[in-house]
Design a protein around this motif. Structure first.
Motif, PDB file in Angstrom:
ATOM      1  N   TYR A 130      54.606  53.686  33.513  1.00 63.76           N
ATOM      2  CA  TYR A 130      55.451  52.804  32.717  1.00 63.76           C
ATOM      3  C   TYR A 130      54.570  51.841  31.918  1.00 63.76           C
ATOM      4  O   TYR A 130      53.771  51.099  32.495  1.00 63.76           O
ATOM      5  CB  TYR A 130      56.390  52.002  33.614  1.00 63.76           C
ATOM      6  CG  TYR A 130      57.278  52.850  34.503  1.00 63.76           C
ATOM      7  CD1 TYR A 130      58.510  53.312  34.061  1.00 63.76           C
ATOM      8  CD2 TYR A 130      56.867  53.177  35.795  1.00 63.76           C
ATOM      9  CE1 TYR A 130      59.324  54.081  34.880  1.00 63.76           C
ATOM     10  CE2 TYR A 130      57.665  53.957  36.622  1.00 63.76           C
ATOM     11  CZ  TYR A 130      58.892  54.403  36.162  1.00 63.76           C
ATOM     12  OH  TYR A 130      59.693  55.175  36.974  1.00 63.76           O
ATOM     13  N   PHE A 131      54.728  51.851  30.607  1.00 63.84           N
ATOM     14  CA  PHE A 131      53.952  50.983  29.736  1.00 63.84           C
ATOM     15  C   PHE A 131      54.899  50.295  28.750  1.00 63.84           C
ATOM     16  O   PHE A 131      55.715  50.962  28.096  1.00 63.84           O
ATOM     17  CB  PHE A 131      52.898  51.776  28.968  1.00 63.84           C
ATOM     18  CG  PHE A 131      52.057  52.674  29.841  1.00 63.84           C
ATOM     19  CD1 PHE A 131      51.261  52.136  30.849  1.00 63.84           C
ATOM     20  CD2 PHE A 131      52.074  54.047  29.679  1.00 63.84           C
ATOM     21  CE1 PHE A 131      50.492  52.953  31.661  1.00 63.84           C
ATOM     22  CE2 PHE A 131      51.304  54.869  30.482  1.00 63.84           C
ATOM     23  CZ  PHE A 131      50.517  54.328  31.481  1.00 63.84           C
ATOM     24  N   THR A 132      54.786  48.970  28.633  1.00 60.60           N
ATOM     25  CA  THR A 132      55.686  48.213  27.764  1.00 60.60           C
ATOM     26  C   THR A 132      54.906  47.164  26.971  1.00 60.60           C
ATOM     27  O   THR A 132      54.066  46.446  27.527  1.00 60.60           O
ATOM     28  CB  THR A 132      56.788  47.511  28.578  1.00 60.60           C
ATOM     29  OG1 THR A 132      57.511  48.484  29.327  1.00 60.60           O
ATOM     30  CG2 THR A 132      57.740  46.765  27.670  1.00 60.60           C
ATOM     31  N   LYS A 133      55.242  47.089  25.678  1.00 62.38           N
ATOM     32  CA  LYS A 133      54.680  46.048  24.811  1.00 62.38           C
ATOM     33  C   LYS A 133      55.722  45.731  23.746  1.00 62.38           C
ATOM     34  O   LYS A 133      55.912  46.488  22.791  1.00 62.38           O
ATOM     35  CB  LYS A 133      53.380  46.519  24.166  1.00 62.38           C
ATOM     36  CG  LYS A 133      52.755  45.475  23.242  1.00 62.38           C
ATOM     37  CD  LYS A 133      51.557  46.067  22.524  1.00 62.38           C
ATOM     38  CE  LYS A 133      50.988  45.077  21.517  1.00 62.38           C
ATOM     39  NZ  LYS A 133      49.881  45.683  20.737  1.00 62.38           N
ATOM     40  N   GLY A 134      56.437  44.631  23.929  1.00 64.66           N
ATOM     41  CA  GLY A 134      57.490  44.275  22.984  1.00 64.66           C
ATOM     42  C   GLY A 134      58.575  45.332  22.946  1.00 64.66           C
ATOM     43  O   GLY A 134      59.116  45.739  23.973  1.00 64.66           O
TER      44      GLY A 134
END
Length: 754
Positions: A130-134
């Motif tokens: 899981y990767f999140t940026k904005g």
């Protein structure tokens, strides 16, 4: 070239309809086996020790044939690819090793400095990243399919912005080579890469200056695309398939490239279903529940790791399992025979994971011709086995004398190399490797297995029968080093344990097969007349001495207790004075987190009835001292500790040693626990439950119809035995002797309990 948006949407929707069987769906479990599905490996920062020439700290994927270790920041997820059967195969010191296949990279530049989380569901063998940026968020779910050599990857856009990226398949890069000439060199290889009808491929092999040519091919296809680049809109999922093949599994490994181009969505769905079914069956082979989430987690992730790297019947995992990420790996990544090779397999037999144990025997049998050569050449024993410290698959010798050894090490002048082999003065390697063959024999009494390995056991027994020397009515072992390089040792304590184990097992095997009756008397006579263990006083306590003449003690390692485990010659039936010495030795050694030997130290403590509370306390400390994938912190030795927690817990709950079955013999009475289908000596599958300070029942399923001697689980009480054939019998006494029929199930309860 990519398809247009309308066509791409249609393709992705169709693929998702067939493919998106949720990675999170749990299959129906046995009543208590829900415990396995609770555990996950969690990674919250990118691995810092991957790739490496030793064990890695990455999430591990594998099916026992192919493998991947995942590392890198969110924007560049690298899958380091390897196969158990991809070796450089040439007998020679530092010339033979498992090699790296290549690297699959998922590049999504928008994820730079994104949050990082990778979670591995042990029960389903699914890895979710899981990767999140904005507004940009991605979930990547990966499996290495259990029934095909396919790495399946789903990339789902879970955010609000479209995601641009690429998937690139590459040959090993410079970060995957460990070069330190003249001891560590890069050897000539054959390498190629290309693109065939939208399928990326790489091929690597060793075909020059080797004894056995090897070749691996990897092909990658993004479903619905004919290029390496992709665009994923919010809510959409992309599917990629990576196929791994070798010349040992197919006559033409390049066929994998063409096969990748033919994979359909329905084929992926079927493969996913088979993957789920395989892992469900694996976990259903046995289970334990002990009410301690920390130890249980380490128990099951250890079992996950060994399942993920051990299934190929001709190519077992080396020191670092299937996860060879850098070439040339330390210690050649080989089968190191003075414990490292044996240790990962210890728990498989009691855990009833026999498929994972099968690969163990192949290299030992394949090396017999060379072992007989060394036995005859070095000791003058023509029919015995004398094995060096390092071997590989298919009869390869990884530590054979060559120019590298002659010119750049001191092994020859020190006497640690003899003839062409590196022995470090130890004669015990073949006997040490017999330990797991003994475990499997007594826990299965499988005739086909026995017939297959008996030549090895017989030759090992013949070596020791002739190598022993009679000294005033006792047999002694001379010139057999207890530790590497301790040349000239007499009566090394390890061999004083291994030799009677070998002689007894060879005798019992010959009896089962109905052959070599004339050899049994001699074997048994030598075992009965072997020298006693030497003792000494340390810190006011009588403890074992490591040898009668030579090394008395050692500052690390656990060789001082390995005659107890894995050799198994001391147990709860032994002389109480001997047991006192054994427990004193555990006290003084205190090697619960040893660099090499924790895998033998813990079960040895159980075998001699050491404090159960202390063992569990130390097991908790041990389980805390790991990377998220379960490998021990700052310990380079890889998979050898996969056995430590499972083997210790199994022995504590269900021990069958010296001919007597005991349940909860070394377990705190006030700690509830249960287990199902622990495989015991005598070919019995045993289940039981302890609740509120009382054993509720014992269930025994007899595979071979052998007699079962069991310590009464309810001391002083009469025991009622209900048999699957319908009869009910009552038994009293401290030890119960129960006849069994082949396939019969016995349920034991104390009299008066419904």
């Amino acid at each position: 070239m990519q398809p247009n948006d309308t066509a791409r949407a249609y393709i992705l929707t169709t693929i998702c309809f067939f493919v998106l069987v949720s990675f999170q769906i749990q299959a129906q479990l046995k009543p208590d086996q829900h415990v396995v599905s609770r555990y996950r490996n969690l990674f919250t920062v990118p691995p810092s020790r991957t790739p490496s020439s030793v064990s890695v700290d990455a999430p591990l994927l594998g099916n026992g044939y192919s493998a991947a270790a995942i590392a890198g920041p969110p924007e560049l997820q690298n899958y380091y690819l390897a196969r158990n059967d991809f070796w450089r195969l040439k007998s020679g010191f530092n010339e033979s090793f498992p090699a790296v296949a290549g690297k699959l990279s998922i590049s999504i530049p928008a994820l730079k400095r994104a949050s990082y989380k990778i979670e591995q569901d042990l029960y389903s063998a699914v890895t979710s990243s899981y990767f999140t940026k904005g507004d940009t968020a991605v979930r990547i779910q990966s499996i290495l399919a259990a029934t095909k050599d396919w790495l399946l990857i789903e990339i789902t856009n879970t955010g609000n912005a479209k995601v641009n990226g690429s998937i690139l398949l590459n040959l090993p890069d410079k970060d995957q080579f460990h070069l330190d000439p003249p001891l560590v060199n890069k050897f000539p290889d054959s390498a190629a890469k290309g693109n065939y009808a939208g399928v990326q491929w790489i091929q690597r092999g060793f075909v020059r200056e080797v004894e056995i040519p090897t070749m691996v091919t990897v092909a990658c296809r993004i479903m619905g695309y004919d290029s390496n680049s992709f665009i994923i809109r919010p809510g959409q999922t992309l599917v990629a398939v990576c196929v791994l093949a070798s010349n040992f599994r197919t006559s033409d490994s390049f066929q994998a490239v063409k096969d990748a181009g033919k994979i359909s969505a329905s084929m992926i769905t079927t493969t996913r279903k088979q993957h789920d079914e395989w892992w469900r069956a694996y976990w259903n082979e046995s289970y334990v529940s002990i009410g301690d989430s920390l130890i249980e987690h380490q128990y099951y992730r250890s079992q996950y790791t060994i399942a993920a790297c051990s299934r190929d019947p001709k190519f077992p995992p080396g020191i670092f399992g299937s996860w060879v990420t850098k070439e040339l790996p330390a210690w050649n990544g080989d089968y190191h025979l003075n414990y490292n090779y044996s240790a990962p397999f210890y728990a498989l037999y009691s855990s009833n994971h026999l498929q994972q144990s099968l690969p163990y025997e192949a290299p030992l049998l394949d090396f017999m011709k060379r072992g007989k050569y060394y036995s005859a050449k070095i000791t003058g024993i023509p029919d015995g086995l004398l094995y060096p410290v390092g071997i590989g698959p298919l009869g390869i010798e990884t530590t054979r004398k060559n120019k590298i050894m002659s010119e750049h090490t001191g092994y020859i002048t020190s006497g640690e190399a003899e003839d062409e082999g590196l022995f470090f003065g130890q004669k015990s390697n073949a006997a040490y490797c017999a330990t797991n063959l003994c475990f499997k024999f007594y826990r299965t009494y499988d005739v086909a297995f026995t017939r297959r390995v008996y030549p090895y056991m017989k030759s090992t027994a013949q070596f020791w029968e002739r190598y022993l020397k009679n000294e005033n009515g006792r047999y002694v072992i001379e010139n057999d080093a207890i530790h590497e390089g301790t040349i000239g040792t007499k009566n090394a304590i390890l061999s004083l344990g291994l030799v009677p184990m070998v002689l007894k097992t060879a005798s019992d095997m010959s009896e089962l097969l109905g052959i070599d009756e004339e050899l049994r008397r001699s074997w048994q006579g030598k075992a009965d007349s072997l020298s006693a263990f030497t003792t000494q006083v340390k810190n006011g306590k009588t403890v074992f001495r490591y040898s009668e003449i030579g090394t008395d003690w050692w500052g690390d390692n656990t060789l001082g207790i390995q005659h107890i485990y894995p050799a198994g010659v001391i147990g709860l039936n032994s002389d109480p004075k001997l047991l006192d010495v054994a427990r004193n030795t555990i006290d003084i050694m205190n090697r619960w987190q040893d660099f090499n030997g924790s895998n033998s130290f813990f079960p040895a403590a159980v075998r001699v009835g050491y404090s159960a509370d202390t063992i569990l306390h130390q097991l908790r400390s041990y389980s805390l001292h790991t990377y998220p994938n379960g490998f021990q912190l700052d310990n380079p030795h890889g998979i050898e500790n996969c056995s430590t927690v499972p083997n210790t817990i199994n022995e504590m709950l269900c021990m069958n040693n010296q001919g007597v079955l005991r349940v909860f013999a070394v377990w705190p009475e006030n700690r509830d626990a249960s287990f199902s289908d622990i495989r015991s000596e005598g070919a019995f599958l045993v289940s039981s439950s302890l609740r509120h300070n009382a054993i509720e029942y014992v269930k025994i399923r007899s595979e071979q119809g052998r007699k079962c001697i069991i310590e009464n689980p309810w001391p002083g009480k009469t025991v009622v035995v209900k048999r699957s054939k319908g009869s009910v019998t009552r038994h009293a006494g401290g030890r119960l002797e129960l006849s069994t029929g082949k396939g019969e199930v016995l349920i034991m309860k104390p009299a008066g309990k419904p």
